[in-house]
Structures are given as C-alpha cells and as structure tokens.
Design a protein around this motif. Structure first.
Motif, short mmCIF file in Angstrom:
data_model
loop_
_atom_site.label_atom_id
_atom_site.label_comp_id
_atom_site.label_asym_id
_atom_site.label_seq_id
_atom_site.Cartn_x
_atom_site.Cartn_y
_atom_site.Cartn_z
N MET A 120 0.83 -1.18 0.00
CA MET A 120 0.00 0.00 0.00
C MET A 120 0.88 1.25 0.00
SD MET A 120 -3.04 0.94 2.57
CE MET A 120 -2.59 2.29 3.59
N LYS A 121 0.53 2.21 -0.82
CA LYS A 121 1.30 3.44 -0.92
C LYS A 121 0.94 4.38 0.23
CE LYS A 121 2.17 3.73 -5.81
NZ LYS A 121 2.13 4.61 -6.97
N ASN A 122 1.97 5.06 0.73
CA ASN A 122 1.68 6.06 1.75
C ASN A 122 1.38 7.39 1.07
OD1 ASN A 122 4.13 7.18 1.03
ND2 ASN A 122 5.21 6.35 2.80
N LEU A 123 1.12 8.39 1.84
CA LEU A 123 0.73 9.70 1.32
C LEU A 123 1.80 10.32 0.44
CD1 LEU A 123 -1.24 12.10 1.31
CD2 LEU A 123 -0.08 12.91 3.36
N PHE A 124 3.06 10.19 0.83
CA PHE A 124 4.13 10.82 0.06
C PHE A 124 4.35 10.16 -1.29
CE2 PHE A 124 5.42 12.09 4.42
CZ PHE A 124 5.30 13.46 4.23
N ASP A 125 4.04 8.90 -1.41
CA ASP A 125 4.19 8.22 -2.70
C ASP A 125 3.15 8.69 -3.71
OD1 ASP A 125 6.36 6.78 -1.85
OD2 ASP A 125 5.18 5.04 -1.24
N ARG A 126 2.05 9.20 -3.26
CA ARG A 126 1.00 9.68 -4.16
C ARG A 126 1.29 11.06 -4.71
NH1 ARG A 126 -3.61 8.46 -0.04
NH2 ARG A 126 -3.12 6.29 0.34
N ILE A 127 2.13 11.83 -4.03
CA ILE A 127 2.47 13.19 -4.47
C ILE A 127 3.64 13.08 -5.45
CG2 ILE A 127 3.24 15.46 -3.74
CD1 ILE A 127 2.02 14.81 -0.98
N PRO A 128 3.54 13.72 -6.61
CA PRO A 128 4.66 13.66 -7.57
C PRO A 128 5.96 14.20 -6.97
CG PRO A 128 2.71 14.64 -8.58
CD PRO A 128 2.41 14.48 -7.13
N LEU A 129 7.06 13.66 -7.42
CA LEU A 129 8.38 14.03 -6.88
C LEU A 129 8.66 15.51 -7.07
CD1 LEU A 129 10.99 13.06 -5.59
CD2 LEU A 129 11.85 12.60 -7.87
N ILE A 130 8.34 16.06 -8.21
CA ILE A 130 8.62 17.48 -8.46
C ILE A 130 7.82 18.37 -7.50
CG2 ILE A 130 6.90 17.74 -10.28
CD1 ILE A 130 10.33 19.41 -10.25
N THR A 131 6.60 17.97 -7.18
CA THR A 131 5.78 18.74 -6.25
C THR A 131 6.41 18.72 -4.85
OG1 THR A 131 3.83 18.17 -7.52
CG2 THR A 131 3.47 19.00 -5.30
N ARG A 132 6.86 17.55 -4.43
CA ARG A 132 7.52 17.45 -3.13
C ARG A 132 8.79 18.29 -3.09
NH1 ARG A 132 8.24 11.26 -2.20
NH2 ARG A 132 7.86 11.13 -4.42
N PHE A 133 9.53 18.28 -4.18
CA PHE A 133 10.76 19.04 -4.26
C PHE A 133 10.50 20.54 -4.16
CE2 PHE A 133 14.19 21.04 -6.74
CZ PHE A 133 15.26 20.64 -5.96
N VAL A 134 9.52 21.02 -4.91
CA VAL A 134 9.18 22.44 -4.89
C VAL A 134 8.73 22.87 -3.49
CG1 VAL A 134 7.54 24.16 -5.75
CG2 VAL A 134 8.69 22.63 -7.34
#
Length: 98
Positions: free
Chosen positions: A1-15
């Motif tokens: 099962m994916k956690n919350l951070f896996d659902r957010i795109p990497l670029i969005t997390r980076f920004v």
C-alpha cells in the motif's frame, strides 16, 4: 500500500521542500535580526534567487549525468560544498552592495 508521500509527484515534493526551507530561513532571520520590512523583502529576494540558482544547477548537473561521473563520494561532496560556498558568497556580496 502506498503512503501519502508516494501519491504526491516528486517534483511537487521538491518544490514544496525548497519553498519551506526558504520560508523557515526567512523566519529565523526575522526572529534573530528583527530587520525592517524593506530589509526582510530584500533578504527574501536574495534567498529566492539563490534557491532558484541552486535548483537549476542541481537539475543541470543531474540531466548532464555529472552525478555519475564523480569517481568517489569525496569529489561529489566537494563539488556540493564549492557550489554552496559560491552561492553564499554571491548572495552576501549582493546583499552588502545595496
């Protein structure tokens, strides 16, 4: 099962990480130095420009494959330290020339 951070795109997390780091830096600057509003705006400008240059340099190094060309971790860290030192120098040089 994916956690919350896996659902957010990497670029969005980076920004968001860059924006949060910049905001926290400005908050610490405001608390410690209590600058006038104009100086705070100037510092926000310099931090923003420095963050953009850092992100651009890191992205270019990644896209050109420079990360894999380093023979040892020591050289990779030295390159990162050199880049951060140059950015700090140019930021403070611009800030002091005001």
């Amino acid at each position: 099962m994916k956690n919350l951070f896996d659902r957010i795109p990497l670029i969005t997390r980076f920004v968001w990480a860059v924006l949060l780091t910049t905001a926290l830096s400005l908050g610490v600057f405001k608390m410690l130095m209590s600058p006038p509003l104009g100086e705070l705006g100037l510092m926000a400008t310099f931090l923003g420009v420095t963050a953009l240059v850092s992100v651009a340099a890191g992205y270019i190094a990644y896209r050109l494959g420079w990360m894999t060309l380093s023979p040892t971790l020591r050289w990779s860290l030295l390159g990162g330290y050199a880049l951060s030192s140059l950015l700090t120098f140019f930021s403070m040089f611009g800030f002091l020339r005001k």
